[in-house]
Design a protein around this motif. Sequence first.
Motif, mmCIF file in Angstrom:
data_model
loop_
_atom_site.group_PDB
_atom_site.id
_atom_site.type_symbol
_atom_site.label_atom_id
_atom_site.label_comp_id
_atom_site.label_asym_id
_atom_site.label_seq_id
_atom_site.Cartn_x
_atom_site.Cartn_y
_atom_site.Cartn_z
ATOM 1 N N ILE A 6 0.835 -1.201 0.000
ATOM 2 C CA ILE A 6 0.000 0.000 0.000
ATOM 3 C C ILE A 6 0.870 1.251 0.000
ATOM 4 C CG2 ILE A 6 -1.704 1.313 1.327
ATOM 5 C CD1 ILE A 6 -2.857 -1.460 2.161
ATOM 6 N N GLU A 7 1.945 1.259 0.792
ATOM 7 C CA GLU A 7 2.859 2.407 0.806
ATOM 8 C C GLU A 7 3.482 2.615 -0.568
ATOM 9 O OE1 GLU A 7 5.715 1.774 3.915
ATOM 10 O OE2 GLU A 7 4.133 1.644 5.432
ATOM 11 N N GLU A 10 0.935 4.092 -2.907
ATOM 12 C CA GLU A 10 0.736 5.524 -2.645
ATOM 13 C C GLU A 10 1.830 6.355 -3.320
ATOM 14 O OE1 GLU A 10 -1.747 7.134 -1.414
ATOM 15 O OE2 GLU A 10 -2.872 5.606 -0.368
ATOM 16 N N ARG A 11 3.078 5.888 -3.220
ATOM 17 C CA ARG A 11 4.185 6.610 -3.877
ATOM 18 C C ARG A 11 4.014 6.601 -5.397
ATOM 19 N NH1 ARG A 11 7.084 3.896 0.093
ATOM 20 N NH2 ARG A 11 7.896 2.376 -1.389
ATOM 21 N N VAL A 13 1.173 6.270 -7.090
ATOM 22 C CA VAL A 13 0.044 7.141 -7.438
ATOM 23 C C VAL A 13 0.509 8.592 -7.470
ATOM 24 C CG1 VAL A 13 -2.126 8.100 -6.538
ATOM 25 C CG2 VAL A 13 -1.831 5.643 -6.698
ATOM 26 N N GLN A 14 1.306 8.986 -6.481
ATOM 27 C CA GLN A 14 1.803 10.366 -6.444
ATOM 28 C C GLN A 14 2.702 10.658 -7.643
ATOM 29 O OE1 GLN A 14 0.773 12.776 -4.170
ATOM 30 N NE2 GLN A 14 1.665 13.975 -5.814
ATOM 31 N N THR A 99 -10.130 12.076 -3.122
ATOM 32 C CA THR A 99 -9.349 10.858 -2.929
ATOM 33 C C THR A 99 -10.207 9.834 -2.204
ATOM 34 O OG1 THR A 99 -7.294 12.110 -2.837
ATOM 35 C CG2 THR A 99 -7.280 9.949 -1.800
ATOM 36 N N ARG A 101 -9.919 5.985 -0.288
ATOM 37 C CA ARG A 101 -9.002 4.970 0.227
ATOM 38 C C ARG A 101 -9.760 3.938 1.055
ATOM 39 N NH1 ARG A 101 -6.418 7.181 -2.968
ATOM 40 N NH2 ARG A 101 -4.267 7.893 -2.870
ATOM 41 N N CYS A 120 -6.932 2.847 -4.909
ATOM 42 C CA CYS A 120 -6.346 4.093 -4.405
ATOM 43 C C CYS A 120 -6.575 5.242 -5.384
ATOM 44 C CB CYS A 120 -4.850 3.920 -4.179
ATOM 45 S SG CYS A 120 -4.398 2.617 -3.054
ATOM 46 N N THR A 122 -7.081 8.804 -6.986
ATOM 47 C CA THR A 122 -6.628 10.132 -6.575
ATOM 48 C C THR A 122 -6.853 11.127 -7.705
ATOM 49 O OG1 THR A 122 -4.920 9.066 -5.244
ATOM 50 C CG2 THR A 122 -4.607 11.401 -5.744
ATOM 51 N N ASN A 136 -5.456 5.847 -10.549
ATOM 52 C CA ASN A 136 -5.815 4.800 -9.601
ATOM 53 C C ASN A 136 -4.727 3.743 -9.577
ATOM 54 O OD1 ASN A 136 -7.263 3.306 -7.747
ATOM 55 N ND2 ASN A 136 -8.919 2.767 -9.127
#
Length: 197
Positions: A6-7, A10-11, A13-14, A99, A101, A120, A122, A136
């Motif tokens: 998941i971490e 997230e990176r 997605v950013q 967003t 989650r 995820c 965004t 996503n």
Amino acid sequence: MYAHKIEMAERLVQSATDALARADRDLLRDVERAPTALYATDASGTLTWFNLACIGLAGRTPAAGRDRWCVTWKLYTEDGRFLPHDECPMAVAIKERRTVRGLAAIAERPDGTRTAFLACPTPILDTSRVFLGAVNALVELTFLELASFYGGQALRCRRLGKAVNDSFAIDAMARLAEEFAAKARQYRVLGDRSAAL
């Protein structure tokens, strides 16, 4: 193990959001090879871009410019009900421009196999804060990883319930904790069944 996935998602997605908002082809090329399924849509929900991992997760090649909301063939909720694409987490993120989650779903591939994932989605905003669409990440998780995720959520709710003095909040946290615990039990059973096969 799932927390790391998941971490990482997230990176990614950013990075994808930044690359698409700035039209940075070099940065986008980096996320195209990522092991996590990533895709983007325009403001209306039409697929504009996807990476190679989407093909593996979906069991099909998504159709940019034609598919809407998601790259999967069919979707189901966690309790097995059919989930129309226009109600999926990405559709919610686009329609509500926010967003989203913590929502899991089950993708069915054209060959009938299924896989569970956390979404995820965004929003993508340009430098003027104009809504362009969304990115996503579909974080594929085993049933046992999902059981662990929801078990952790249940624990967090129980801890929060003990930390407040408001009876309404305490009751709400207790209800949420039980919902998460029920999902954890459900996924543990599915994981046990999968392991037995």
